[in-house]
Design a protein around this motif. Structure first.
Motif, PDB file in Angstrom:
ATOM      1  N   ARG A 160    -102.487  21.587 -51.863  1.00 31.29           N
ATOM      2  CA  ARG A 160    -103.472  21.824 -50.673  1.00 31.29           C
ATOM      3  C   ARG A 160    -102.835  22.030 -49.251  1.00 31.29           C
ATOM      4  O   ARG A 160    -102.072  21.394 -48.946  1.00 31.29           O
ATOM      5  N   ALA A 161    -103.431  23.026 -48.426  1.00 30.46           N
ATOM      6  CA  ALA A 161    -102.887  23.073 -47.043  1.00 30.46           C
ATOM      7  C   ALA A 161    -103.481  22.109 -46.197  1.00 30.46           C
ATOM      8  O   ALA A 161    -104.524  21.445 -46.577  1.00 30.46           O
ATOM      9  N   PRO A 162    -102.995  21.639 -44.996  1.00 33.82           N
ATOM     10  CA  PRO A 162    -103.691  20.643 -44.199  1.00 33.82           C
ATOM     11  C   PRO A 162    -105.285  21.428 -43.722  1.00 33.82           C
ATOM     12  O   PRO A 162    -105.285  22.443 -43.723  1.00 33.82           O
ATOM     13  N   GLN A 163    -106.012  20.243 -43.521  1.00 37.10           N
ATOM     14  CA  GLN A 163    -107.331  20.437 -43.137  1.00 37.10           C
ATOM     15  C   GLN A 163    -107.320  21.375 -42.060  1.00 37.10           C
ATOM     16  O   GLN A 163    -106.777  21.421 -41.013  1.00 37.10           O
ATOM     17  N   THR A 164    -108.319  22.434 -42.172  1.00 37.13           N
ATOM     18  CA  THR A 164    -108.605  23.385 -41.189  1.00 37.13           C
ATOM     19  C   THR A 164    -109.797  23.037 -40.257  1.00 37.13           C
ATOM     20  O   THR A 164    -110.724  23.049 -41.019  1.00 37.13           O
ATOM     21  N   THR A 165    -109.785  22.976 -38.940  1.00 37.81           N
ATOM     22  CA  THR A 165    -110.860  22.768 -38.236  1.00 37.81           C
ATOM     23  C   THR A 165    -111.771  23.835 -38.144  1.00 37.81           C
ATOM     24  O   THR A 165    -111.492  24.828 -37.959  1.00 37.81           O
ATOM     25  N   VAL A 166    -113.168  23.393 -38.155  1.00 38.07           N
ATOM     26  CA  VAL A 166    -114.281  24.370 -37.845  1.00 38.07           C
ATOM     27  C   VAL A 166    -115.316  23.889 -36.727  1.00 38.07           C
ATOM     28  O   VAL A 166    -115.636  22.556 -37.115  1.00 38.07           O
ATOM     29  N   ALA A 167    -115.587  24.667 -35.948  1.00 37.42           N
ATOM     30  CA  ALA A 167    -116.682  24.180 -34.906  1.00 37.42           C
ATOM     31  C   ALA A 167    -117.954  24.119 -35.428  1.00 37.42           C
ATOM     32  O   ALA A 167    -118.275  24.881 -35.994  1.00 37.42           O
ATOM     33  N   LEU A 190    -105.655   9.367 -42.190  1.00 35.46           N
ATOM     34  CA  LEU A 190    -105.547  10.643 -41.577  1.00 35.46           C
ATOM     35  C   LEU A 190    -104.685  11.518 -42.139  1.00 35.46           C
ATOM     36  O   LEU A 190    -105.206  12.892 -42.590  1.00 35.46           O
ATOM     37  N   VAL A 191    -103.396  10.975 -42.806  1.00 31.46           N
ATOM     38  CA  VAL A 191    -102.725  12.002 -43.680  1.00 31.46           C
ATOM     39  C   VAL A 191    -103.321  12.299 -44.766  1.00 31.46           C
ATOM     40  O   VAL A 191    -103.451  13.517 -45.361  1.00 31.46           O
ATOM     41  N   GLY A 192    -104.293  11.554 -45.620  1.00 32.63           N
ATOM     42  CA  GLY A 192    -105.124  11.721 -46.590  1.00 32.63           C
ATOM     43  C   GLY A 192    -106.231  12.832 -46.587  1.00 32.63           C
ATOM     44  O   GLY A 192    -106.275  13.704 -47.260  1.00 32.63           O
ATOM     45  N   ALA A 193    -106.650  12.535 -45.321  1.00 29.09           N
ATOM     46  CA  ALA A 193    -107.868  13.340 -44.909  1.00 29.09           C
ATOM     47  C   ALA A 193    -107.464  14.574 -44.535  1.00 29.09           C
ATOM     48  O   ALA A 193    -108.225  16.113 -44.750  1.00 29.09           O
ATOM     49  N   ILE A 194    -106.470  14.903 -43.637  1.00 26.45           N
ATOM     50  CA  ILE A 194    -105.886  15.974 -42.970  1.00 26.45           C
ATOM     51  C   ILE A 194    -104.986  16.777 -43.752  1.00 26.45           C
ATOM     52  O   ILE A 194    -105.249  17.934 -44.057  1.00 26.45           O
ATOM     53  N   ASP A 195    -103.884  15.937 -43.962  1.00 26.50           N
ATOM     54  CA  ASP A 195    -102.768  16.723 -44.519  1.00 26.50           C
ATOM     55  C   ASP A 195    -102.957  17.129 -46.133  1.00 26.50           C
ATOM     56  O   ASP A 195    -102.701  18.130 -46.427  1.00 26.50           O
ATOM     57  N   TRP A 196    -103.688  15.907 -46.789  1.00 25.06           N
ATOM     58  CA  TRP A 196    -104.052  16.306 -48.239  1.00 25.06           C
ATOM     59  C   TRP A 196    -105.344  16.688 -48.710  1.00 25.06           C
ATOM     60  O   TRP A 196    -105.793  16.941 -49.563  1.00 25.06           O
ATOM     61  N   VAL A 203    -111.017   0.392 -42.475  1.00 24.16           N
ATOM     62  CA  VAL A 203    -110.991   1.774 -42.245  1.00 24.16           C
ATOM     63  C   VAL A 203    -112.406   2.412 -42.274  1.00 24.16           C
ATOM     64  O   VAL A 203    -113.184   2.183 -43.411  1.00 24.16           O
ATOM     65  N   HIS A 204    -112.863   2.861 -41.106  1.00 24.52           N
ATOM     66  CA  HIS A 204    -114.329   3.770 -41.242  1.00 24.52           C
ATOM     67  C   HIS A 204    -113.970   4.985 -40.640  1.00 24.52           C
ATOM     68  O   HIS A 204    -113.298   4.947 -39.565  1.00 24.52           O
ATOM     69  N   GLY A 205    -114.186   6.097 -41.203  1.00 29.96           N
ATOM     70  CA  GLY A 205    -114.067   7.341 -40.734  1.00 29.96           C
ATOM     71  C   GLY A 205    -114.927   8.572 -41.203  1.00 29.96           C
ATOM     72  O   GLY A 205    -115.738   8.389 -42.031  1.00 29.96           O
ATOM     73  N   VAL A 206    -114.861   9.619 -40.471  1.00 29.31           N
ATOM     74  CA  VAL A 206    -115.678  10.678 -40.670  1.00 29.31           C
ATOM     75  C   VAL A 206    -114.955  12.012 -40.108  1.00 29.31           C
ATOM     76  O   VAL A 206    -114.430  11.967 -39.366  1.00 29.31           O
ATOM     77  N   ILE A 207    -115.104  13.112 -40.960  1.00 28.80           N
ATOM     78  CA  ILE A 207    -114.791  14.346 -40.499  1.00 28.80           C
ATOM     79  C   ILE A 207    -115.697  15.210 -40.767  1.00 28.80           C
ATOM     80  O   ILE A 207    -116.557  15.223 -41.905  1.00 28.80           O
ATOM     81  N   ILE A 208    -116.091  16.255 -39.900  1.00 26.75           N
ATOM     82  CA  ILE A 208    -116.956  17.125 -40.248  1.00 26.75           C
ATOM     83  C   ILE A 208    -116.416  18.348 -40.921  1.00 26.75           C
ATOM     84  O   ILE A 208    -115.805  18.986 -40.487  1.00 26.75           O
ATOM     85  N   ARG A 209    -117.012  18.564 -42.308  1.00 26.73           N
ATOM     86  CA  ARG A 209    -116.604  19.686 -42.957  1.00 26.73           C
ATOM     87  C   ARG A 209    -117.597  20.515 -43.453  1.00 26.73           C
ATOM     88  O   ARG A 209    -118.626  19.988 -43.977  1.00 26.73           O
ATOM     89  N   GLY A 210    -117.843  21.931 -43.205  1.00 27.29           N
ATOM     90  CA  GLY A 210    -118.648  22.809 -43.294  1.00 27.29           C
ATOM     91  C   GLY A 210    -119.954  22.467 -42.958  1.00 27.29           C
ATOM     92  O   GLY A 210    -121.122  22.618 -43.384  1.00 27.29           O
ATOM     93  N   GLY A 211    -119.869  21.994 -41.810  1.00 25.94           N
ATOM     94  CA  GLY A 211    -121.232  21.427 -41.025  1.00 25.94           C
ATOM     95  C   GLY A 211    -122.066  20.258 -41.558  1.00 25.94           C
ATOM     96  O   GLY A 211    -122.947  19.837 -41.070  1.00 25.94           O
ATOM     97  N   ARG A 212    -121.210  19.410 -42.243  1.00 24.80           N
ATOM     98  CA  ARG A 212    -121.558  18.202 -42.865  1.00 24.80           C
ATOM     99  C   ARG A 212    -120.862  17.123 -42.570  1.00 24.80           C
ATOM    100  O   ARG A 212    -119.721  16.981 -42.317  1.00 24.80           O
ATOM    101  N   VAL A 213    -121.497  15.773 -42.506  1.00 22.78           N
ATOM    102  CA  VAL A 213    -120.854  14.564 -42.281  1.00 22.78           C
ATOM    103  C   VAL A 213    -120.255  14.063 -43.582  1.00 22.78           C
ATOM    104  O   VAL A 213    -120.891  13.753 -44.373  1.00 22.78           O
ATOM    105  N   ASP A 214    -118.615  14.126 -43.410  1.00 21.94           N
ATOM    106  CA  ASP A 214    -118.059  13.455 -44.591  1.00 21.94           C
ATOM    107  C   ASP A 214    -117.558  12.314 -44.117  1.00 21.94           C
ATOM    108  O   ASP A 214    -116.496  11.993 -43.300  1.00 21.94           O
TER     109      ASP A 214
END
Length: 570
Positions: free
Chosen positions: A25-32, A484-490, A542-553
């Motif tokens: 996979r390519a690195p995670q792409t950000t979406v507003a 961060l490598v796992g969530a963004i890069d992978w 570690v506690h983390g969150v990334i917004i993916r497709g408008g949802r809380v991951d």
């Protein structure tokens, strides 16, 4: 009705091979996107306390106060009102970030040699940590009060009720708390720890026992009614001073130190990383080290590899060692930290070029622009701490790392909460073997260097995109960097990224969760000069969150007892 994301604790044993599809996979792409209210904390009761404040219309800061008050009760081995914290805040209206620094400070009478013995040698860590000298002036409560004055929506007095009731009625001892009470830690031999957790028959509380803390309930009632003065003046302040000045090795704190403590508002330190803007606290936090690590990894092909590739872990380990060499030498509560030099593209590239094909001797610190001569640091930073994240209905976010430093802090308790041992985060020796001054030496009013690094991620147009942080002492930077490598890069789900095995490479040491790496990965690392050994005592949080497709991951560390809670969008 809130959505409870009960993410399987079985991910604690996640095999790295389970993530194989991410390898291409390519690195995670950000979406507003806009986000929904959420709380991620290291204990279910703390997450519940925070989400209940959000249900009442509270702000992210309001909920953070409720979370911290509960953690001080149910996770006292990690954080508490007698400690300090960095609160990283995202303002959805202005799209700005800022840091509320509640790091403890050295008493006004502190001296550079206060952790040296009569022969001028550093005290043994176990001796120092249980001493009265170990406690710095607590900062968390005044910091939270400042953030509340500026960012709160509900009255201060309404934010402590759930923790107060739980302290009075008691809570069930969790497996993690019970396990740490039986660990080989100096603090477990402290009289206050023995008294608080002891049972009439001489044994200690165990999993499922109900533990009450009426002293803490009483303190929270006074804190709710009086504000921070309940801690920094009056009877509680007097007890803090008396407890820290008691033998062995009585400390130097005074009532004036408590009264004069001031939290600091700081601008975030932000840089582009992949498709994000990554923001971290500036010194005395070690956020500059995390940014340097991620910028170095950008110059490698780690994103085109994946969690099954030993070369990916080798790159992470070697970049980590380079980062730690710089962090350990240059970062502290001083004006001379060469932040711009450490992050300058040419300097980062020069450090990344040092990554060879096999691991060699421990790398030396580089010489970034603006660096002054500094001694070799010998700070011993243990692995305590807790991290939590809160997002409110308005889109504001708190990413907060909080600590009493070691297990149960100094082991000394006042009014139902433990006092920190944050002074032992300073270098015990003020100069190195060559007589050069050490950046992280003790000085009056100084904040000790911290590895706490609460991160906020933004999209390029500065919308909230994610947040992450961890417990773990100096390993925090490695734990967060790996996730961060796992969530963004992978492009892994946040829960899987956090559950990836930990690898901490610093100086000559390569430590990690050996049993969670496949034999093939371990052999691949061995061929590259890395013999992985079991890691340090208290694993990541570690506690983390990334917004993916408008949802809380969102994800919580399966090595602890966390929960991710969300509310429906309004």
């Amino acid at each position: 009705m809130r959505l409870l994301l009960m993410l399987s604790a079985a991910l604690a044993c996640l095999g790295v091979g389970a993530a194989a599809p991410a390898q291409q996979r390519a690195p995670q792409t950000t979406v507003a996107v806009a986000t929904q209210p959420f709380v991620i904390a290291a204990n279910p009761l703390a997450s519940e306390a925070g989400i209940n404040v959000l249900k009442r219309g509270g702000s992210a800061v309001d909920a953070a106060i409720a979370v911290q008050a509960m953690l001080s009760l149910v996770e006292p081995q990690s954080s508490g009102l007698g400690g300090g914290a960095f609160l990283h805040y995202y303002d959805a209206r202005t799209q700005r970030t800022m840091v509320y620094d509640g790091r403890e400070t050295a008493p006004a009478q502190a001296t550079p040699g206060m952790f040296l013995d009569s022969a001028g040698q550093p005290l043994p860590f176990g001796t120092a940590v249980l001493s009265g000298r170990a406690t710095g002036v607590p900062g968390a409560v005044k910091m939270l009060a400042l953030a509340h004055r500026e960012r709160g929506r509900l009255p201060w007095r309404t934010l402590f009720g759930e923790a107060e009731r739980t302290a009075a009625q008691g809570f069930l001892v969790s497996p993690r708390l019970a396990k740490l009470l039986r660990g080989n830690f100096a603090e477990n031999r402290a009289p206050d720890v023995i008294a608080y957790f002891g049972k009439p028959d001489g044994t200690r509380v165990d999993v499922g026992d109900r533990l009450r803390n009426p002293a803490y309930a009483d303190f929270l009632r006074r804190l709710a009614a009086q504000g921070p003065n309940a801690m920094y003046a009056g009877s509680t302040a007097a007890r803090i001073v008396a407890r820290t000045r008691a033998a062995p090795l009585g400390g130097l704190m005074t009532l004036a130190d408590l009264a004069n403590y001031r939290p600091v508002k700081r601008d975030s330190l932000c840089r582009p990383v992949r498709t994000y803007i990554m923001c971290v606290p500036p010194p005395p936090s070690s956020g500059v080290g995390l940014l340097q690590l991620m910028k170095m990894l950008e110059l490698t092909d780690i994103a085109r590899r994946g969690p099954n590739d030993p070369q990916a872990w080798f790159l992470f380990a070697e970049a980590s060692r380079l980062m730690y060499a710089d962090r350990d030498k240059y970062v502290g509560d001083v004006a001379t930290v060469p932040v711009a030099g450490l992050l300058a593209p040419d300097y980062v590239a020069s450090r990344a070029r040092l990554i060879g094909t096999t691991a060699g001797p421990p790398p030396q610190a580089g010489t970034p622009a603006g660096a002054l001569v500094a001694g070799v640091d010998g700070t011993h930073e243990v692995a305590g701490t807790s991290h939590f994240i809160v997002g409110d209905a308005q889109g504001n976010v708190v990413s907060m790392t909080t600590t009493v430093e070691s297990i149960f802090g100094s082991g000394r308790m006042v009014d139902g909460f433990f006092l920190n041992n944050q002074m032992t985060d300073f270098a015990f020796a003020p100069v190195d073997a060559q007589g050069r001054p050490v950046v992280n030496a003790v000085a009056p009013g100084k904040r000790p260097r911290s590895s706490m690094t609460p991160v906020i991620l933004l999209t390029p147009d500065r919308r909230f995109a994610g947040a992450i942080g961890s417990a773990g002492g100096n390993a925090i930077l490695a734990y967060v960097g790996k996730s961060l490598v796992g969530a963004i890069d992978w492009n892994l789900p946040m829960q899987q990224a956090i559950a990836l095995p930990n690898l901490v490479a610093r100086g000559p040491n390569f430590q990690g969760e050996v049993t969670k790496f496949s034999p093939e990965l371990l052999e691949g690392l061995r061929q590259r000069g890395i013999e992985l050994r079991p890691g340090q005592g208290e694993d990541s949080g570690v506690h983390g969150v990334i917004i993916r497709g408008g949802r809380v991951d969102g994800g919580f560390d399966p090595r602890r007892e966390g929960r991710v809670l969300t509310l429906p969008r309004r």
